[in-house]
Write a protein that holds these residues in place. Structure first.
Motif, PDB file in Angstrom:
ATOM      1  N   ALA A   1       2.527   2.809  -0.978  1.00 31.29           N
ATOM      2  CA  ALA A   1       3.388   1.485  -0.563  1.00 31.29           C
ATOM      3  C   ALA A   1       2.778   1.020   0.819  1.00 31.29           C
ATOM      4  O   ALA A   1       2.686  -0.060   1.284  1.00 31.29           O
ATOM      5  CB  ALA A   1       4.938   1.937  -0.372  1.00 31.29           C
TER       6      ALA A   1
ATOM      7  N   THR B   1      -2.884  -9.076  -0.307  1.00 28.69           N
ATOM      8  CA  THR B   1      -1.953  -8.160  -0.381  1.00 28.69           C
ATOM      9  C   THR B   1      -1.286  -7.810  -1.712  1.00 28.69           C
ATOM     10  O   THR B   1      -0.873  -6.837  -2.146  1.00 28.69           O
ATOM     11  CB  THR B   1      -0.781  -8.367   0.747  1.00 28.69           C
ATOM     12  OG1 THR B   1      -1.435  -8.883   1.745  1.00 28.69           O
ATOM     13  CG2 THR B   1      -0.108  -7.050   0.936  1.00 28.69           C
ATOM     14  N   VAL B   2      -0.830  -9.025  -2.359  1.00 30.70           N
ATOM     15  CA  VAL B   2      -0.224  -9.162  -3.661  1.00 30.70           C
ATOM     16  C   VAL B   2      -1.078  -8.552  -4.605  1.00 30.70           C
ATOM     17  O   VAL B   2      -0.594  -7.657  -5.524  1.00 30.70           O
ATOM     18  CB  VAL B   2       0.031 -10.602  -3.794  1.00 30.70           C
ATOM     19  CG1 VAL B   2       1.111 -10.424  -5.193  1.00 30.70           C
ATOM     20  CG2 VAL B   2       1.068 -11.051  -2.807  1.00 30.70           C
TER      21      VAL B   2
ATOM     22  N   LEU C   1      -1.280  -4.779  -4.479  1.00 34.06           N
ATOM     23  CA  LEU C   1      -0.114  -3.989  -5.082  1.00 34.06           C
ATOM     24  C   LEU C   1      -0.054  -3.607  -6.633  1.00 34.06           C
ATOM     25  O   LEU C   1       0.125  -2.734  -6.841  1.00 34.06           O
ATOM     26  CB  LEU C   1       1.229  -5.052  -4.773  1.00 34.06           C
ATOM     27  CG  LEU C   1       2.362  -4.433  -5.381  1.00 34.06           C
ATOM     28  CD1 LEU C   1       3.107  -3.663  -4.383  1.00 34.06           C
ATOM     29  CD2 LEU C   1       3.442  -5.342  -5.796  1.00 34.06           C
ATOM     30  N   TYR C   2      -1.084  -4.487  -7.211  1.00 30.46           N
ATOM     31  CA  TYR C   2      -0.987  -4.102  -8.592  1.00 30.46           C
ATOM     32  C   TYR C   2      -1.590  -2.838  -8.890  1.00 30.46           C
ATOM     33  O   TYR C   2      -1.257  -1.926  -9.789  1.00 30.46           O
ATOM     34  CB  TYR C   2      -1.823  -5.448  -9.317  1.00 30.46           C
ATOM     35  CG  TYR C   2      -1.897  -5.152 -10.881  1.00 30.46           C
ATOM     36  CD1 TYR C   2      -0.956  -5.267 -11.752  1.00 30.46           C
ATOM     37  CD2 TYR C   2      -3.282  -4.682 -11.195  1.00 30.46           C
ATOM     38  CE1 TYR C   2      -1.053  -4.845 -13.007  1.00 30.46           C
ATOM     39  CE2 TYR C   2      -3.324  -4.336 -12.692  1.00 30.46           C
ATOM     40  CZ  TYR C   2      -2.360  -4.429 -13.520  1.00 30.46           C
ATOM     41  OH  TYR C   2      -2.504  -4.265 -14.673  1.00 30.46           O
TER      42      TYR C   2
ATOM     43  N   PHE D   1       0.109   0.449  -7.584  1.00 29.16           N
ATOM     44  CA  PHE D   1       1.090   0.681  -8.537  1.00 29.16           C
ATOM     45  C   PHE D   1       0.843   1.116  -9.956  1.00 29.16           C
ATOM     46  O   PHE D   1       1.587   1.382 -10.552  1.00 29.16           O
ATOM     47  CB  PHE D   1       2.137  -0.261  -8.194  1.00 29.16           C
ATOM     48  CG  PHE D   1       3.157  -0.102  -7.074  1.00 29.16           C
ATOM     49  CD1 PHE D   1       2.731  -0.316  -6.032  1.00 29.16           C
ATOM     50  CD2 PHE D   1       4.567   0.394  -7.298  1.00 29.16           C
ATOM     51  CE1 PHE D   1       3.432  -0.208  -4.781  1.00 29.16           C
ATOM     52  CE2 PHE D   1       5.154   0.621  -6.298  1.00 29.16           C
ATOM     53  CZ  PHE D   1       4.706   0.332  -4.801  1.00 29.16           C
TER      54      PHE D   1
ATOM     55  N   VAL E   1       1.525   4.520  -9.295  1.00 23.28           N
ATOM     56  CA  VAL E   1       2.863   5.041  -9.534  1.00 23.28           C
ATOM     57  C   VAL E   1       3.411   5.052 -10.919  1.00 23.28           C
ATOM     58  O   VAL E   1       4.187   5.657 -11.323  1.00 23.28           O
ATOM     59  CB  VAL E   1       3.446   3.914  -8.454  1.00 23.28           C
ATOM     60  CG1 VAL E   1       5.040   4.205  -8.669  1.00 23.28           C
ATOM     61  CG2 VAL E   1       3.010   4.145  -7.221  1.00 23.28           C
ATOM     62  N   ARG E   2       2.896   3.785 -11.747  1.00 25.68           N
ATOM     63  CA  ARG E   2       3.249   3.666 -13.130  1.00 25.68           C
ATOM     64  C   ARG E   2       3.005   4.787 -13.756  1.00 25.68           C
ATOM     65  O   ARG E   2       3.840   5.619 -14.411  1.00 25.68           O
ATOM     66  CB  ARG E   2       2.594   2.396 -13.424  1.00 25.68           C
ATOM     67  CG  ARG E   2       2.897   2.172 -14.951  1.00 25.68           C
ATOM     68  CD  ARG E   2       2.562   0.802 -15.175  1.00 25.68           C
ATOM     69  NE  ARG E   2       2.505   0.259 -16.453  1.00 25.68           N
ATOM     70  CZ  ARG E   2       1.593   0.555 -17.601  1.00 25.68           C
ATOM     71  NH1 ARG E   2       0.545   0.848 -17.112  1.00 25.68           N
ATOM     72  NH2 ARG E   2       1.950   0.261 -18.693  1.00 25.68           N
TER      73      ARG E   2
END
Lengths: 529, 483
Positions: B379, B417-418, B421-422, B425, B428-429
């Protein structure tokens, strides 16, 4: 007590999470029995219960005539002095209804989630973090703080949708995350621009910026700076509302999320977008608010019509309700556009109607999603009509349920109430706020508002049709073992139904909270017409 | 500012001397089989003593060794970063399986030589010293990238690194020779004073571009980044973790010193911030977009580090003391978030053989504590509030607004930044959303376990020292006398 109550509202859930972690640690050491996991549920219930009581206590002691700077509840001190970031929280007529709504729905959602069996600790601790974030957004009066709370909600929401959701949950979770982050990074740029371009010192203080921000005098790439800031903030808030054409994350996230999370998403999170407009965009950039009011009205009407048309096309009950949220949030935008009404009555009706619609949609949509959840938990599907590619080819294209009204009388009673509240039947709360939004819109944008009223008709079409197909007609014997609502389900629905009825016949208490704040907001904006 | 003779300089040069002694000790121990197990502890003790000496040595703007080196506060700050990352990498290396035990001694010695080189790099005040320092970092880096000699990928990584590296430093040397030609001196201060009255902007511009090739290669700036993914993927994972932080810190230090002393006076004429702005937009975007489809963790983190360099370059495109502070601030927290993410990858790679993202499936619920901190680090890497990654990014962006310059770069940065994130994550996924019943939990060695937790925790507890850190960074820059 007075000065710490707002901080308690925000940080009580965080303490709850810590309590859960301590219990989990003790359980691991063998000092406490945590096998049946119910202890986490009770902690969450207690925390949100206390939080709700605090919100009611706040309401009881709340004087709507005071502005935030005079209110005894306001807390303000420096947090990061080198950046002029303050810990500045307060409550006024705009945030009060939202705080009550968030506290009430959080408590009820814990009850709704009682059946969660998978990773109980994770679910309830994430839920409480989400709760803390929501409270923080509604109480912050410092933009930086607001932004942090706004973003803090994303991570728990991502996990809650992605781990406990429906079949397409992974895609829904990341889509929700990316969409909202995309919006909020633009908001971040807007925030920094306000911080640096507002004359009179770098500040994130939203009350101070009310006087400073309109004086911004700069331009960039041939555009006025304030215009660009408005656009940046607009993207951030509009994605959250969601305003057409940014709404495509919503149906997916709502449908895939577990029931309680759908309730929070539709009931509280969508309101943050419109709350952001009213808290930040309107008072800070009144001139742009006036210039954009036509755009707001137009987008509002598009939302109303487009959402309703989409809802009509749905054969999944939950998706239908998700699109109905898009439609209902359109009313809020239309009401907000009424601020430019030259008759001050029109402007007041529009603004108050917008905030009331935010509150009422919160309670109504919470009811709708909860009831769908009740049905889904038993029947394991929620098709109004089975899709053509249904796994059982015998059923494809046929009616899903049918004639449930006689089988589930109590459930039927509540769903009638919820559906009619949703389509805006007089004497239910939805009607009052929708009517006020239309009055507000009509004062300024006549043609658009008249087109918008079509939405009422379209709303009626999908709600009535869904009701007819599921609850009327011949009873489908396949569902003869469905049970009526349990006591727990009723405990969730009854307070919401009570509020819907109460504010349908006597909206004065709700109106009284917000009226003064809205008048002040109108006074801020009106000189720029 | 005064020039100290070689003998007088030695007292200000004790940390480096300590490292030199440690290098010699490790090499000797390595060759005697009974002492070989002691190389680990020797390296650690040597680094700790170097740290103690660094603590008592005070910064000054005096030029050491007849103007070769300066031990100012900027250099001190980066020395601390370098020392911290080296020490932590050495600490976790003992239980690591990616570097074979039989070459551990050489591996530690190489890490120490690189550290020494980076110490010289952050404090170099002479063109020749700059070149020597960069080579002193590069050559051992080639060796440790290929230290798993039986692994073809590691060999390939090393070879690619050598070829790219020598090419880049050759071009840089060419650029430096221009400067010598202009000024007739190798001393950076002398060159700077000559340059300020030199009016052929084309020549200076060529110098800037040639030098950027060398420095850009060190910090993996686009378009000199091609070595990064292959080397990161092929090299042993501890080496990758090391390469992803320390040389980048050193590269930025030398970039700051070089540009803020040499090209600051004729900035109006040269407009090099324009060049940096375009480079940074490219670096961020290329790094992020290529990261999207990566399935190998090391490769993904390689591209992620490229995009972070791009973000730091955003700050470099604004010439102000605040933007240098923001680079240092970013670097400081980048060290923690990136190393903690890499340490988790080291744990996964060592204990589960997991190098691909889908081999991480189901880890989140089986290894709850470490996974939680991994999510925190990711994060922070993605720049989500309330983590330090977010504050670092805000601090970089704020410079654009404060100077009201390159605001388009701000839009590029936030869209990046957006995008980032993909892919963060995606990990994380895999960790949380995917199930894997076959996974059996393996123990994590305590050093690695606590390293992950302590480093990752900085991303959230930094609020306690955020204002102090900013203030001391400001002081550091004021003390250098460059501003």
């Amino acid at each position: 007590m007075n000065s710490s109550i707002l901080s308690l509202l925000i940080f009580l859930p965080v303490m709850g999470v810590m309590g859960m972690l301590i219990v989990a640690l003790l359980g691991k050491q063998g000092l406490m029995k945590t096998e049946n996991k119910d202890v986490y549920k009770y902690i969450a219930l207690a925390v949100t219960g206390v939080q709700m009581l605090l919100a009611f206590f706040l309401y009881a002691n709340f004087d709507p005539t005071l502005s935030v700077t005079q209110s005894p509840f306001t807390v303000q001190f420096d947090w990061i002095p080198s950046f002029n970031i303050e810990y500045y929280i307060g409550v006024d007529g705009l945030s009060m209804p939202m705080v009550i709504l968030a506290a009430l729905l959080s408590f009820l959602c814990i009850v709704i989630s009682w059946n969660v069996e998978k990773h109980v600790l994770g679910y309830f601790s994430l839920f409480l973090l989400l709760d803390a974030g929501m409270m923080g957004v509604f109480l912050s009066l410092d933009f930086f703080l607001f932004y942090i709370f706004w973003e803090v909600m994303l991570l728990p929401m991502y996990f809650l949708i992605g781990m406990w959701g429906g079949p397409q949950r992974h895609y829904a979770a990341i889509k929700f995350f990316l969409y909202t982050l995309f919006g909020s990074v633009f908001m971040l740029l807007g925030m920094l621009a306000l911080y640096f371009y507002a004359p009179g010192g770098n500040s994130f203080n939203l009350i101070q910026l009310i006087t400073q921000a309109p004086q911004i005098d700069a331009s960039l790439w041939g555009f006025d700076m304030r215009f660009l800031i408005w656009i940046a903030l607009f993207i951030g808030f509009a994605i959250k509302v969601p305003v057409f054409p940014f709404h495509t994350w919503l149906p997916l996230a709502h449908v895939e999320a577990p029931t309680a999370i759908s309730v929070i998403l539709a009931g509280v999170l969508l309101k943050m977008g419109t709350y952001g407009f009213l808290r930040i965009s309107y008072p800070l950039l009144p001139e742009e608010a006036v210039n954009f009011s036509f755009m707001m009205a137009l987008l509002g009407v598009i939302n109303i019509i487009w959402g309703a048309l989409n809802a009509i096309a749905q054969i999944d009950l939950k998706k239908m309700i998700a699109y109905s949220s898009v439609s209902h949030m359109g009313y809020v935008l239309l009401g907000m556009s009424g601020i430019v009404g030259t008759e001050s009555v029109g402007a007041e009706a529009g603004m108050n109607g917008a905030v009331m619609q935010m509150f009422n949609h919160g309670t109504i949509t919470a009811m709708l999603f909860t009831l769908v959840g009740v049905l889904y938990d038993q029947a394991h599907h929620r098709w109004i009509v089975y899709p053509m590619d249904y796994k059982d080819p015998e059923l494809a294209g046929k009616l899903g349920f049918g004639g449930l009204a006689s089988k589930l009388p109590i459930f039927n009673g509540f769903i009638v109430l919820a559906f009619f509240a949703g389509l805006g039947l007089p004497a239910l709360s939805g009607f009052i706020s929708e009517a006020m939004c239309f009055i507000g819109g009509f004062g300024s944008f006549r043609v658009l508002t008249i087109i918008g009223t079509l939405g009422i008709l379209l709303n009626a079409i999908y709600f009535l049709r869904a009701y007819q197909r599921i609850f009327l007609g011949p009873f489908n014997e396949k569902y003869s073992d469905l049970k009526d609502m349990s006591f727990r389900d009723m405990a969730v629905i009854i307070p919401l139904a009570f509020l819907t009825l109460l504010f349908g016949v006597y909206p004065q208490p709700l109106l009284e909270i917000m009226r003064h704040s809205m008048s002040k907001l109108i006074l801020l904006v009106q000189p720029f017409i | 500012m005064e020039y100290l003779s070689n003998i007088n300089s030695l007292t200000s040069y004790l940390p480096e001397l300590m490292i030199v002694i440690t290098i010699l000790a490790v090499f000797i121990m390595e060759s005697i089989s009974t002492y070989r197990p002691l190389t680990y502890i020797t390296t650690i003790i040597g680094l700790i003593f170097a740290g103690l000496l660094l603590m008592i040595s005070s910064s000054s703007t005096n030029l050491l060794f007849e103007g070769m080196i300066v031990n100012d506060s900027l250099a001190m700050f980066f020395k601390w970063l370098i020392l911290l990352s080296t020490l932590s990498i050495v600490l976790i290396s003992r239980d690591d399986g990616s570097v074979l035990d039989e070459v551990k001694g050489e591996y530690y010695a190489m890490l120490l030589i690189i550290t020494l080189g980076m110490f010289a790099m952050v404090s170099a005040k002479n063109l020749l010293m700059v070149y020597l320092a960069i080579e002193m970092v590069s050559i051992p880096s080639y060796i440790i990238a290929g230290i798993s000699k039986n692994d073809r990928e590691s060999n390939e990584a090393s070879l690619k690194y050598v070829i790219y590296g020598s090419f880049a430093s050759g071009i840089m040397l060419f650029g430096l020779s221009f400067l010598y030609g202009i000024a007739g001196s190798l001393d950076i201060n002398v060159v700077a004073s000559k340059l300020s009255s030199f009016d052929s902007s084309l020549t200076v511009y060529m110098v800037i571009i040639f030098i950027l090739v060398g420095f850009g290669y060190k910090i993996s700036m686009v378009p000199f980044h091609y070595w990064t993914p292959d080397v990161y993927q092929g090299a042993p994972i501890t080496v990758t973790a090391f390469l992803s932080v320390a040389p980048k810190a050193a590269g930025f230090a030398i970039l700051i010193r070089f540009f803020y002393t040499l090209f600051i006076d004729n900035i109006e004429m040269l407009q090099w911030p324009q060049l940096i702005a375009i480079m940074s937009a490219l670096t961020m975007t290329v790094g992020n977009i290529l990261a999207l489809n990566q399935t190998n963790i090391k490769r993904l983190l390689a591209y992620s580090s490229i995009s972070h360099v791009g973000f730091m370059l955003v700050a470099f495109s604004i010439v102000s003391i605040d933007s240098v502070v923001s680079i240092m601030f970013y670097m400081f927290f980048y060290l923690f978030m990136n190393l903690s993410a890499f340490y988790m990858a080291i744990y996964m790679s060592n204990k589960y053989g997991a190098n691909e993202i889908d081999q991480w499936n189901g880890v989140g619920l089986k290894v709850p504590v470490l996974s939680f901190f991994m999510v925190l680090s990711l994060a922070s890497l993605a720049g989500l509030p309330p983590t330090s990654g977010f504050v670092a990014k805000v601090y970089v962006l704020r410079n654009l607004f404060a100077e009201s310059n390159f605001l388009w770069l701000g839009v590029v940065a936030i869209i990046n930044t957006v995008i980032s994130l993909y892919y963060y994550f995606k990990i994380v996924r895999a960790m949380y959303f995917m199930d894997n019943d076959k996974l059996t939990v393996q123990d994590c060695s305590p050093i690695l376990f606590w390293s992950i937790i302590i480093f990752s925790l900085q991303n959230i507890i930094f609020y306690f020292y955020w204002p102090n850190l900013l203030e001391s960074l400001n002081m550091i820059l004021i003390n250098t006398g460059m501003f």
